[in-house]
Design an enzyme around this catalytic site. Structure first.
Site, PDB file in Angstrom:
ATOM      1  N   CYS A 122       7.849   3.770   5.704  1.00 50.86           N
ATOM      2  CA  CYS A 122       7.005   3.602   4.510  1.00 50.86           C
ATOM      3  C   CYS A 122       7.828   3.258   3.290  1.00 50.86           C
ATOM      4  O   CYS A 122       7.300   2.756   2.294  1.00 50.86           O
ATOM      5  CB  CYS A 122       6.181   4.860   4.265  1.00 50.86           C
ATOM      6  SG  CYS A 122       7.181   6.319   3.896  1.00 50.86           S
ATOM      7  N   CYS A 173      -1.077   7.993   7.588  1.00 50.58           N
ATOM      8  CA  CYS A 173      -2.447   7.772   7.134  1.00 50.58           C
ATOM      9  C   CYS A 173      -3.341   7.391   8.317  1.00 50.58           C
ATOM     10  O   CYS A 173      -2.901   6.683   9.234  1.00 50.58           O
ATOM     11  CB  CYS A 173      -2.482   6.675   6.079  1.00 50.58           C
ATOM     12  SG  CYS A 173      -1.660   7.136   4.527  1.00 50.58           S
ATOM     13  N   CYS A 212       0.836  -1.206   0.000  1.00 49.56           N
ATOM     14  CA  CYS A 212       0.000   0.000   0.000  1.00 49.56           C
ATOM     15  C   CYS A 212       0.870   1.254   0.000  1.00 49.56           C
ATOM     16  O   CYS A 212       0.647   2.179  -0.793  1.00 49.56           O
ATOM     17  CB  CYS A 212      -0.941  -0.021   1.205  1.00 49.56           C
ATOM     18  SG  CYS A 212      -2.234   1.247   1.150  1.00 49.56           S
ATOM     19  N   CYS A 213       1.880   1.296   0.858  1.00 48.08           N
ATOM     20  CA  CYS A 213       2.787   2.448   0.894  1.00 48.08           C
ATOM     21  C   CYS A 213       3.547   2.594  -0.420  1.00 48.08           C
ATOM     22  O   CYS A 213       3.765   3.716  -0.904  1.00 48.08           O
ATOM     23  CB  CYS A 213       3.782   2.307   2.040  1.00 48.08           C
ATOM     24  SG  CYS A 213       3.116   2.646   3.676  1.00 48.08           S
ATOM     25  N   CYS A 259      -3.656   3.749   9.666  1.00 50.05           N
ATOM     26  CA  CYS A 259      -2.418   3.105  10.111  1.00 50.05           C
ATOM     27  C   CYS A 259      -1.694   3.874  11.209  1.00 50.05           C
ATOM     28  O   CYS A 259      -0.529   3.595  11.492  1.00 50.05           O
ATOM     29  CB  CYS A 259      -1.472   2.926   8.918  1.00 50.05           C
ATOM     30  SG  CYS A 259      -2.170   1.979   7.549  1.00 50.05           S
TER      31      CYS A 259
END
Length: 240
Positions: free
Chosen positions: A236, A210, A127-128, A213
């Site tokens: 990240c 985010c 995702c990162c 998270c």
């Protein structure tokens, strides 16, 4: 047109030597103003970008004193707290910088359709990579140098952060002028110069990522302990 990589590498090496000082012989490491002055002597404002997470505007504000109108890259992942977006808007309104919203190739909805809902919970690294690392790499194309707000006190993985280095992954000079600052230094500067600060900083979030998270940090915990809580992930990928 950017200068050749070898020339940028040589500049980074020269800057690192010049600004490191010689602490053993009483010559201190350069302060943030000296670092940014060095950048201004060697790089045009148009060749520089400031990466800002919108936890605060201390770094953009500091850089703008020497490079007014500098580009500030805001990685809009689509998952930010509302307070982060509000801070972004305040920075655009009150600081002499040009905000550049850096967007991933896919919206959250498009990512959900391809990878399934809540990829951040199942594979935070992917995702990162998709929402932060790849968009930043693309956005840095055409710049010779980027400023970051990374500080040595944030976590053990950042203890040895240099003031200046060459970023091999992105192919440009990377400058961390606030590396030696503490969290209190950052807050003191923000108060002294009336710099926009994300209100979450005073609500137990010393490091803001985010929303899904990031959790508040307990007293005595590492400042970045609230990032990717419940997983082994600590970075990240932007600074590794």
């Amino acid at each position: 047109m950017t200068r050749p990589i070898e020339e940028l590498k040589a500049l980074a090496e020269a800057g690192a030597r010049e600004l490191a000082g010689d602490p053993e012989n009483g010559v201190p490491e350069a302060n943030p103003a000296d670092v940014i002055r060095w950048v201004s002597r060697n790089f045009d404002t148009a060749a520089c970008a400031v990466a800002c997470s919108m936890a605060d505007a201390a770094l953009p504000h500091y850089v703008a004193q020497y490079q007014p109108g500098v580009d500030v890259l805001f990685l809009d992942t689509g998952y930010h707290f509302s307070e982060t977006y509000d801070t972004r808007n305040e920075v655009a309104r009150r600081v002499d910088v040009h905000i550049v919203d850096v967007l991933p190739e896919q919206t959250v909805e498009e990512q959900n359709a391809e990878f399934g809902k809540d990829l951040f919970a199942r594979d935070p690294g992917l995702c990162c990579a998709r929402r932060k690392v790849a968009p930043l790499k693309k956005s840095l194309n055409g710049y010779e140098l980027w400023f970051t707000g990374v500080r040595r006190d944030e976590s053990p993985t950042r203890t040895n952060t240099p003031l200046i280095t060459f970023d091999e992954k992105n192919g440009l000079v990377k400058v961390n002028p606030l590396a030696a600052w503490s969290f209190d230094d950052l807050l003191d500067y923000s108060r002294a110069f009336d710099v926009p600060v994300n209100p979450l900083l005073s609500q137990g979030y010393p490091s803001i990522g985010c929303q899904p998270c990031t959790r508040p940090v307990a007293e005595g915990e590492d400042p970045r302990a609230g990032r990717w809580a419940g997983s082994t992930k600590t970075e990240c990928g932007l600074h590794t």
